[in-house]
Design a protein around this motif. Structure first.
Motif, PDB file in Angstrom:
ATOM      1  N   VAL A 337       0.845  -1.202   0.000  1.00 39.69           N
ATOM      2  CA  VAL A 337       0.000   0.000   0.000  1.00 39.69           C
ATOM      3  C   VAL A 337       0.875   1.245   0.000  1.00 39.69           C
ATOM      4  O   VAL A 337       0.644   2.191  -0.765  1.00 39.69           O
ATOM      5  CB  VAL A 337      -0.947  -0.001   1.228  1.00 39.69           C
ATOM      6  CG1 VAL A 337      -1.622   1.356   1.394  1.00 39.69           C
ATOM      7  CG2 VAL A 337      -2.006  -1.091   1.073  1.00 39.69           C
ATOM      8  N   LEU A 338       1.918   1.261   0.844  1.00 40.13           N
ATOM      9  CA  LEU A 338       2.821   2.418   0.910  1.00 40.13           C
ATOM     10  C   LEU A 338       3.529   2.652  -0.410  1.00 40.13           C
ATOM     11  O   LEU A 338       3.801   3.798  -0.779  1.00 40.13           O
ATOM     12  CB  LEU A 338       3.848   2.220   2.028  1.00 40.13           C
ATOM     13  CG  LEU A 338       3.308   2.254   3.465  1.00 40.13           C
ATOM     14  CD1 LEU A 338       4.409   1.909   4.456  1.00 40.13           C
ATOM     15  CD2 LEU A 338       2.726   3.630   3.788  1.00 40.13           C
ATOM     16  N   ALA A 339       3.814   1.573  -1.127  1.00 42.91           N
ATOM     17  CA  ALA A 339       4.501   1.688  -2.417  1.00 42.91           C
ATOM     18  C   ALA A 339       3.546   2.018  -3.552  1.00 42.91           C
ATOM     19  O   ALA A 339       3.991   2.213  -4.690  1.00 42.91           O
ATOM     20  CB  ALA A 339       5.241   0.385  -2.723  1.00 42.91           C
ATOM     21  N   GLY A 340       2.244   2.079  -3.266  1.00 44.34           N
ATOM     22  CA  GLY A 340       1.272   2.401  -4.302  1.00 44.34           C
ATOM     23  C   GLY A 340       0.897   1.239  -5.194  1.00 44.34           C
ATOM     24  O   GLY A 340       0.256   1.436  -6.233  1.00 44.34           O
ATOM     25  N   GLY A 535      13.018   0.115  -6.704  1.00 42.40           N
ATOM     26  CA  GLY A 535      11.651  -0.420  -6.616  1.00 42.40           C
ATOM     27  C   GLY A 535      11.320  -1.008  -5.269  1.00 42.40           C
ATOM     28  O   GLY A 535      10.188  -1.422  -5.040  1.00 42.40           O
ATOM     29  N   ALA A 536      12.321  -1.060  -4.355  1.00 41.52           N
ATOM     30  CA  ALA A 536      12.012  -1.588  -3.023  1.00 41.52           C
ATOM     31  C   ALA A 536      11.180  -0.578  -2.249  1.00 41.52           C
ATOM     32  O   ALA A 536      11.154   0.607  -2.561  1.00 41.52           O
ATOM     33  CB  ALA A 536      13.314  -1.898  -2.265  1.00 41.52           C
ATOM     34  N   VAL A 537      10.504  -1.081  -1.215  1.00 39.33           N
ATOM     35  CA  VAL A 537       9.619  -0.226  -0.428  1.00 39.33           C
ATOM     36  C   VAL A 537      10.442   0.562   0.573  1.00 39.33           C
ATOM     37  O   VAL A 537      11.167  -0.028   1.388  1.00 39.33           O
ATOM     38  CB  VAL A 537       8.563  -1.069   0.310  1.00 39.33           C
ATOM     39  CG1 VAL A 537       7.653  -0.156   1.120  1.00 39.33           C
ATOM     40  CG2 VAL A 537       7.769  -1.888  -0.690  1.00 39.33           C
ATOM     41  N   PRO A 538      10.366   1.905   0.543  1.00 35.44           N
ATOM     42  CA  PRO A 538      11.090   2.682   1.561  1.00 35.44           C
ATOM     43  C   PRO A 538      10.472   2.463   2.931  1.00 35.44           C
ATOM     44  O   PRO A 538       9.274   2.196   3.037  1.00 35.44           O
ATOM     45  CB  PRO A 538      10.900   4.134   1.095  1.00 35.44           C
ATOM     46  CG  PRO A 538       9.642   4.106   0.284  1.00 35.44           C
ATOM     47  CD  PRO A 538       9.601   2.749  -0.368  1.00 35.44           C
ATOM     48  N   PRO A 539      11.262   2.535   3.989  1.00 35.44           N
ATOM     49  CA  PRO A 539      10.700   2.335   5.337  1.00 35.44           C
ATOM     50  C   PRO A 539       9.731   3.442   5.690  1.00 35.44           C
ATOM     51  O   PRO A 539       9.840   4.567   5.203  1.00 35.44           O
ATOM     52  CB  PRO A 539      11.933   2.347   6.246  1.00 35.44           C
ATOM     53  CG  PRO A 539      12.950   3.136   5.481  1.00 35.44           C
ATOM     54  CD  PRO A 539      12.700   2.871   4.028  1.00 35.44           C
ATOM     55  N   ALA A 540       8.763   3.090   6.565  1.00 35.93           N
ATOM     56  CA  ALA A 540       7.794   4.094   7.009  1.00 35.93           C
ATOM     57  C   ALA A 540       8.504   5.166   7.825  1.00 35.93           C
ATOM     58  O   ALA A 540       9.470   4.898   8.538  1.00 35.93           O
ATOM     59  CB  ALA A 540       6.682   3.442   7.822  1.00 35.93           C
ATOM     60  N   ALA A 541       7.965   6.377   7.715  1.00 34.12           N
ATOM     61  CA  ALA A 541       8.568   7.488   8.455  1.00 34.12           C
ATOM     62  C   ALA A 541       8.342   7.303   9.942  1.00 34.12           C
ATOM     63  O   ALA A 541       7.351   6.761  10.358  1.00 34.12           O
ATOM     64  CB  ALA A 541       7.959   8.789   7.993  1.00 34.12           C
TER      65      ALA A 541
END
Length: 541
Positions: A337-340, A535-541
């Motif tokens: 979801v975070l990665a769209g 393309g990896a998912v960045p960590p949540a803030a």
């Protein structure tokens, strides 16, 4: 000290009816309540419709003539249609809500012999929900009509804990349901057993979507089918079990496969197609690897789940399909979801009941009971019975339950291993030589996989200055290279952490793999943002 007894009941417009002296020769349920010599009723709350006021007054006078100590309270209850369930329940509910119950000072009996069947059912439900804090009272006429014979009365307490036999039947039914979900396997892993126990309650009481997560081969598809079989046996589903692996759906054909299409909707659509969602009407739809669905298909699925209707491809007319949805995935949908890549609204809709299935490496105590199940399955398919001898079984279990056994394919690896053993067994017996060869095969299989995921192509100079690299021991260089190789193959910091700490994390009460990996990288002046693949998912803030 016995508390005063208060009876709440409806006037019986037929059963309580009677005029003249002859009425005393008939059994009248409400009047009979005060004719029992061993029963003193302090108050009778008699509900009646306004048009039966005269009959209610006559019954009140008859009760008082038999039992002057009984207070009779007549309560008119206007009902336009006494056979309308909604109207009757609403009227009774409103009356009950305003009634000044005092359970600590009075005991309450709900008389369900008189009144329409609808009224009796509503009284039962109000009592069962504890809106009326008492027990049910049922009366019956004497076997032979005799003057003054009040018949019989019986109290029914809906607290099932008082009925050991009934309670045991309910417990047996729940145990049987859990056995269905576990396919009759006596699993020993506490976390998995707790998961199954809650899942049994959820799926037998609700039709809400269920999300099963976990690694490939952990048994998501198998569990979904067992849920279907349980609900089918309970007559909660009438349709079919439809399973779809969303990873196999590609391009324009994905929407057509799921939602169907109209003839001529696109090139190659030579005829109408119903689609798998319509095939699942009245049954259970299992969408495995739901994280692989495209965003357009996710939007269509959300509408189908929420509204039970959708548009087939190329159609202006909506179709309906009412199905139970179980979704499965090995991905972290929150990260998706975070990665769209996954719709937040769809995730919220399917995440009401979410269960993480542990891999086989986290359920090593369940390997032994699964051995027997897999051997029985192999016997049914192959037509011959195969068994381990005692020494060979102990040999196999020592390896299978040890850290050396990777079980990367989880139950698929185990099933394949037992299939090989049962196929090669001579005389229906699996011996130590055959087990030794199988263990060698498994070690070779996992060693090849390790080579496939080696540090080949990892250049530490890409991330570390030459001076820093020269200061590292060979041990640290090799370890860091392996860690960076895992990071390069992982879609998120959490996924990389789970892979790297796959053993030690099992010994921790609180698990934070991402934080452990972040701190390790920091020792070398590195961050996930610097080493993560494109393309990896960045960590949540």
């Amino acid at each position: 000290m016995t508390l005063p007894t208060v009876v709440i009941g409806f006037l019986g417009s037929q059963l309580d009816h009677g005029r003249g002296a002859a009425r005393w020769e008939r059994w009248r349920p409400t009047v009979s309540l005060v004719q029992h010599e061993d029963l003193l009723i302090q108050r009778l709350e008699l509900l009646h419709q306004p048009e039966h006021q005269d009959l209610a007054e006559r019954v009140r006078q008859d009760v008082l003539s038999v039992s002057p100590e009984t207070q009779v309270c007549l309560t008119p209850l206007p009902l336009h249609d006494p056979w309308d369930f909604g109207e009757v329940y609403a009227a009774l509910y409103d009356w009950v809500r305003q009634y000044p119950f005092q359970p600590e000072a009075e005991r309450y009996w709900t008389h369900i012999t008189t009144g329409t069947h609808v009224a009796q059912i509503c009284m039962f439900l109000l009592n069962e929900a504890r809106h009326i804090p008492g027990v049910l009272l049922q009366t019956s006429p004497p076997r032979r009509q005799r003057l003054g014979d009040p018949g019989r009365y019986e109290l029914i307490d809906l607290d099932l804990s008082r009925y050991d036999g009934l309670a045991q039947r309910f417990a047996d039914a729940r145990r049987d349901a859990r056995d269905v979900l576990k396919n009759g396997i006596d699993t020993r892993n506490p976390a998995f057993n707790a998961l199954i126990e809650e899942l049994e309650r959820v799926v037998t009481r609700s039709r809400a979507p269920v999300l099963l997560t976990g690694p490939t081969g952990a048994g998501k598809s198998h569990l979904a089918r067992r849920v279907y079989e349980l609900k089918k046996a309970r007559h909660q589903l009438a349709g079919e079990f439809i399973e779809v692996n969303c990873a196999t759906l590609r391009g324009d054909g994905a929407a057509s496969t799921l939602f169907g299409h109209k003839k001529g909707a696109f090139t190659g659509a030579a005829s109408d197609r119903a689609g798998l969602l319509r095939s699942a009407h009245g049954g259970l739809l299992f969408l495995d690897e739901i994280g692989e669905l495209g965003l357009d298909e996710q939007a269509m699925l959300l509408k189908a789940v929420e509204e039970k209707r959708f548009h087939p491809v190329g159609s202006d007319r909506e179709v309906q399909s009412d199905f139970q949805l179980i979704a499965g995935t090995h991905r972290d949908l929150r990260a998706e979801v975070l990665a769209g890549r996954f719709r937040e609204d769809l995730f919220a809709r399917i995440n009401l009941w979410s269960y993480q299935l542990p891999g086989l490496a986290q359920r090593r105590e369940d390997i032994e009971p699964n051995l027997e199940h897999l051997l029985a399955h192999a016997a049914a398919e192959g037509g011959r019975r195969v068994r381990f001898n005692a020494e060979a079984k102990a040999q196999y279990l020592r390896f299978a339950q040890s850290p050396e056994a990777r079980w990367r394919g989880n139950f698929r690896d185990l099933a394949a291993s037992i299939t090989r053993l049962s196929t090669l067994a001579e005389g229906g017996r699996i011996g130590t030589a055959l087990v030794a060869a199988e263990l060698q095969r498994l070690r070779h299989l996992w060693r090849d996989e390790d080579q496939d995921t080696s540090t080949a192509g990892v250049d530490l100079q890409r991330w570390l200055p030459a001076a820093s690299l020269e200061a590292l021991d060979l041990f640290d260089r090799l370890q860091l290279a392996q860690v960076l190789a895992v990071c390069q193959r992982s879609r998120s910091l959490s996924e990389a952490g789970r892979t790297l700490f796959d053993r030690s994390r099992l010994q921790r009460a609180a698990v934070n793999d991402a934080d452990r990996l972040r701190k390790y990288l920091l020792k070398f002046g590195l961050s996930w943002e610097a080493v993560r693949p494109d393309g990896a998912v960045p960590p949540a803030a």
